[in-house]
Scaffold this motif. Structure first.
Motif, PDB file in Angstrom:
ATOM      1  N   ALA A  53      11.190   3.143 -19.917  1.00  0.00           N
ATOM      2  CA  ALA A  53      11.780   3.063 -21.253  1.00  0.00           C
ATOM      3  C   ALA A  53      12.692   4.248 -21.528  1.00  0.00           C
ATOM      4  O   ALA A  53      13.717   4.116 -22.207  1.00  0.00           O
ATOM      5  N   ALA A  54      12.349   5.406 -20.971  1.00  0.00           N
ATOM      6  CA  ALA A  54      13.157   6.598 -21.198  1.00  0.00           C
ATOM      7  C   ALA A  54      14.450   6.574 -20.387  1.00  0.00           C
ATOM      8  O   ALA A  54      15.497   7.042 -20.851  1.00  0.00           O
ATOM      9  N   GLN A  55      14.401   6.002 -19.169  1.00  0.00           N
ATOM     10  CA  GLN A  55      15.579   5.968 -18.293  1.00  0.00           C
ATOM     11  C   GLN A  55      15.651   4.612 -17.581  1.00  0.00           C
ATOM     12  O   GLN A  55      15.426   4.528 -16.370  1.00  0.00           O
ATOM     13  N   PRO A  56      15.968   3.562 -18.301  1.00  0.00           N
ATOM     14  CA  PRO A  56      15.933   2.217 -17.701  1.00  0.00           C
ATOM     15  C   PRO A  56      16.951   2.015 -16.585  1.00  0.00           C
ATOM     16  O   PRO A  56      16.643   1.380 -15.570  1.00  0.00           O
ATOM     17  N   GLN A  57      18.150   2.540 -16.744  1.00  0.00           N
ATOM     18  CA  GLN A  57      19.168   2.344 -15.718  1.00  0.00           C
ATOM     19  C   GLN A  57      18.844   3.143 -14.455  1.00  0.00           C
ATOM     20  O   GLN A  57      18.989   2.647 -13.336  1.00  0.00           O
ATOM     21  N   ALA A  75      10.332  -5.724 -10.135  1.00  0.00           N
ATOM     22  CA  ALA A  75      11.292  -4.625 -10.008  1.00  0.00           C
ATOM     23  C   ALA A  75      12.056  -4.462 -11.315  1.00  0.00           C
ATOM     24  O   ALA A  75      12.410  -5.444 -11.981  1.00  0.00           O
ATOM     25  N   VAL A  76      12.303  -3.217 -11.681  1.00  0.00           N
ATOM     26  CA  VAL A  76      13.070  -2.910 -12.885  1.00  0.00           C
ATOM     27  C   VAL A  76      14.533  -3.300 -12.671  1.00  0.00           C
ATOM     28  O   VAL A  76      15.112  -3.024 -11.612  1.00  0.00           O
ATOM     29  N   THR A  77      15.118  -3.956 -13.667  1.00  0.00           N
ATOM     30  CA  THR A  77      16.534  -4.345 -13.573  1.00  0.00           C
ATOM     31  C   THR A  77      17.393  -3.641 -14.615  1.00  0.00           C
ATOM     32  O   THR A  77      18.585  -3.921 -14.712  1.00  0.00           O
ATOM     33  N   GLY A  78      16.784  -2.767 -15.411  1.00  0.00           N
ATOM     34  CA  GLY A  78      17.534  -2.056 -16.439  1.00  0.00           C
ATOM     35  C   GLY A  78      16.950  -2.312 -17.814  1.00  0.00           C
ATOM     36  O   GLY A  78      15.735  -2.257 -17.997  1.00  0.00           O
ATOM     37  N   SER A  79      17.819  -2.603 -18.773  1.00  0.00           N
ATOM     38  CA  SER A  79      17.368  -2.884 -20.139  1.00  0.00           C
ATOM     39  C   SER A  79      18.384  -3.778 -20.828  1.00  0.00           C
ATOM     40  O   SER A  79      19.523  -3.926 -20.356  1.00  0.00           O
ATOM     41  N   GLU A  96       0.829  -1.188   0.000  1.00  0.00           N
ATOM     42  CA  GLU A  96       0.000   0.000   0.000  1.00  0.00           C
ATOM     43  C   GLU A  96       0.875   1.254   0.000  1.00  0.00           C
ATOM     44  O   GLU A  96       1.822   1.383   0.765  1.00  0.00           O
ATOM     45  N   GLY A  97       0.550   2.161  -0.901  1.00  0.00           N
ATOM     46  CA  GLY A  97       1.312   3.404  -1.004  1.00  0.00           C
ATOM     47  C   GLY A  97       2.576   3.291  -1.831  1.00  0.00           C
ATOM     48  O   GLY A  97       3.316   4.277  -1.961  1.00  0.00           O
ATOM     49  N   ALA A  98       2.851   2.109  -2.397  1.00  0.00           N
ATOM     50  CA  ALA A  98       4.070   1.927  -3.194  1.00  0.00           C
ATOM     51  C   ALA A  98       3.993   2.772  -4.463  1.00  0.00           C
ATOM     52  O   ALA A  98       2.944   2.854  -5.108  1.00  0.00           O
ATOM     53  N   LYS A  99       5.101   3.406  -4.822  1.00  0.00           N
ATOM     54  CA  LYS A  99       5.162   4.195  -6.053  1.00  0.00           C
ATOM     55  C   LYS A  99       5.461   3.253  -7.219  1.00  0.00           C
ATOM     56  O   LYS A  99       6.482   2.563  -7.229  1.00  0.00           O
ATOM     57  N   LEU A 100       4.549   3.217  -8.176  1.00  0.00           N
ATOM     58  CA  LEU A 100       4.697   2.348  -9.332  1.00  0.00           C
ATOM     59  C   LEU A 100       5.093   3.166 -10.549  1.00  0.00           C
ATOM     60  O   LEU A 100       4.482   4.199 -10.847  1.00  0.00           O
ATOM     61  N   LEU A 101       6.119   2.706 -11.251  1.00  0.00           N
ATOM     62  CA  LEU A 101       6.595   3.393 -12.445  1.00  0.00           C
ATOM     63  C   LEU A 101       5.815   2.920 -13.664  1.00  0.00           C
ATOM     64  O   LEU A 101       5.472   1.742 -13.780  1.00  0.00           O
ATOM     65  N   ASN A 102       5.531   3.857 -14.575  1.00  0.00           N
ATOM     66  CA  ASN A 102       4.863   3.454 -15.809  1.00  0.00           C
ATOM     67  C   ASN A 102       5.891   3.089 -16.879  1.00  0.00           C
ATOM     68  O   ASN A 102       7.095   3.321 -16.720  1.00  0.00           O
ATOM     69  N   TYR A 103       5.407   2.544 -17.973  1.00  0.00           N
ATOM     70  CA  TYR A 103       6.309   2.042 -19.018  1.00  0.00           C
ATOM     71  C   TYR A 103       7.153   3.161 -19.609  1.00  0.00           C
ATOM     72  O   TYR A 103       8.359   2.996 -19.836  1.00  0.00           O
ATOM     73  N   GLN A 104       6.528   4.304 -19.884  1.00  0.00           N
ATOM     74  CA  GLN A 104       7.249   5.395 -20.529  1.00  0.00           C
ATOM     75  C   GLN A 104       8.411   5.882 -19.670  1.00  0.00           C
ATOM     76  O   GLN A 104       9.493   6.189 -20.196  1.00  0.00           O
TER      77      GLN A 104
END
Length: 203
Positions: free
Chosen positions: A34-38, A110-114, A23-31
């Motif tokens: 994709a713009a700043q994967p690292q 979780a995002v790991t980069g690209s 609850e309250g977690a900040k979720l990143l959208n695709y855009q």
């Protein structure tokens, strides 16, 4: 009836247990990713889409996904245009006969980069995720329902009075995950163009 309707709507807005996020977690959208994967590495996401490819590795399964927005209850909707693709790494083995191209999937992770790959002959930069949870959605199909109705009036006869008559209703619930088309499109995901238009509900 009103209470039942409200409860049904509330139930449809609830994510499956395997997709629950804090609850309250900040979720990143695709855009954003994709713009700043690292720079987005470690950020949490809740993304959905259609499976484009499945690769089984020694200790993980890699799913290549065509991204689509998700509804309030988590299922991807292909009514909108896709903004791109991503790859998901899932620990362990996923059977490619079950998790096959064309199926709808939603994943939290979780995002790991690209990483660089290809769509057809086109070089493509895929945002990558490590899955914490995932949900494979069942295909749905058209069903037909026959039931009884009653009323006061001339239908279907030419006399007035209370009577009952059968009526036929067709309910169409169509999966949009079918009709996936592969092909090299710069920074865009191929669009589904072969799915038939939804039929009008008749009664």
């Amino acid at each position: 009836m009103l209470v039942t309707f409200v409860l049904a709507i509330a139930g449809c807005s609830t994510l499956p247990k395997d997709l629950q996020v804090a609850e309250g977690a900040k979720l990143l959208n695709y855009q954003e990713v994709a713009a700043q994967p690292q720079q987005s590495s470690g950020g949490q996401v809740l993304w959905g889409g259609v499976i484009a490819d499945v690769k089984n590795k020694a200790d993980a399964t890699v799913l290549e996904m065509v991204h689509y927005p998700i509804r309030s209850y988590g299922r991807p909707t292909t009514d909108d245009e896709s903004v791109g693709r991503f790859r998901v790494y899932v620990d362990g083995f996923l059977d490619p006969m079950v998790y096959k191209p064309g199926r709808s999937l939603t994943v939290s992770g979780a995002v790991t980069g690209s990483e660089e790959g290809q769509v057809g002959e086109y070089k493509y930069q895929f945002p990558t995720l490590k899955a914490n949870g995932y949900h494979l959605w069942k295909d749905v199909q058209e069903v037909e329902v026959s039931t009884m109705g009653y009323g006061y009036g001339p239908y279907p006869y030419n006399w007035w009075g209370w009577h009952m008559w059968p009526y036929h209703e067709r309910v169409i619930i169509r999966s949009k995950s079918k009709g996936y088309v592969d092909g090299p499109l710069p920074n865009r995901a191929p669009q589904s163009s072969n799915s038939p238009a939804p039929k009008k509900v008749t009664r």
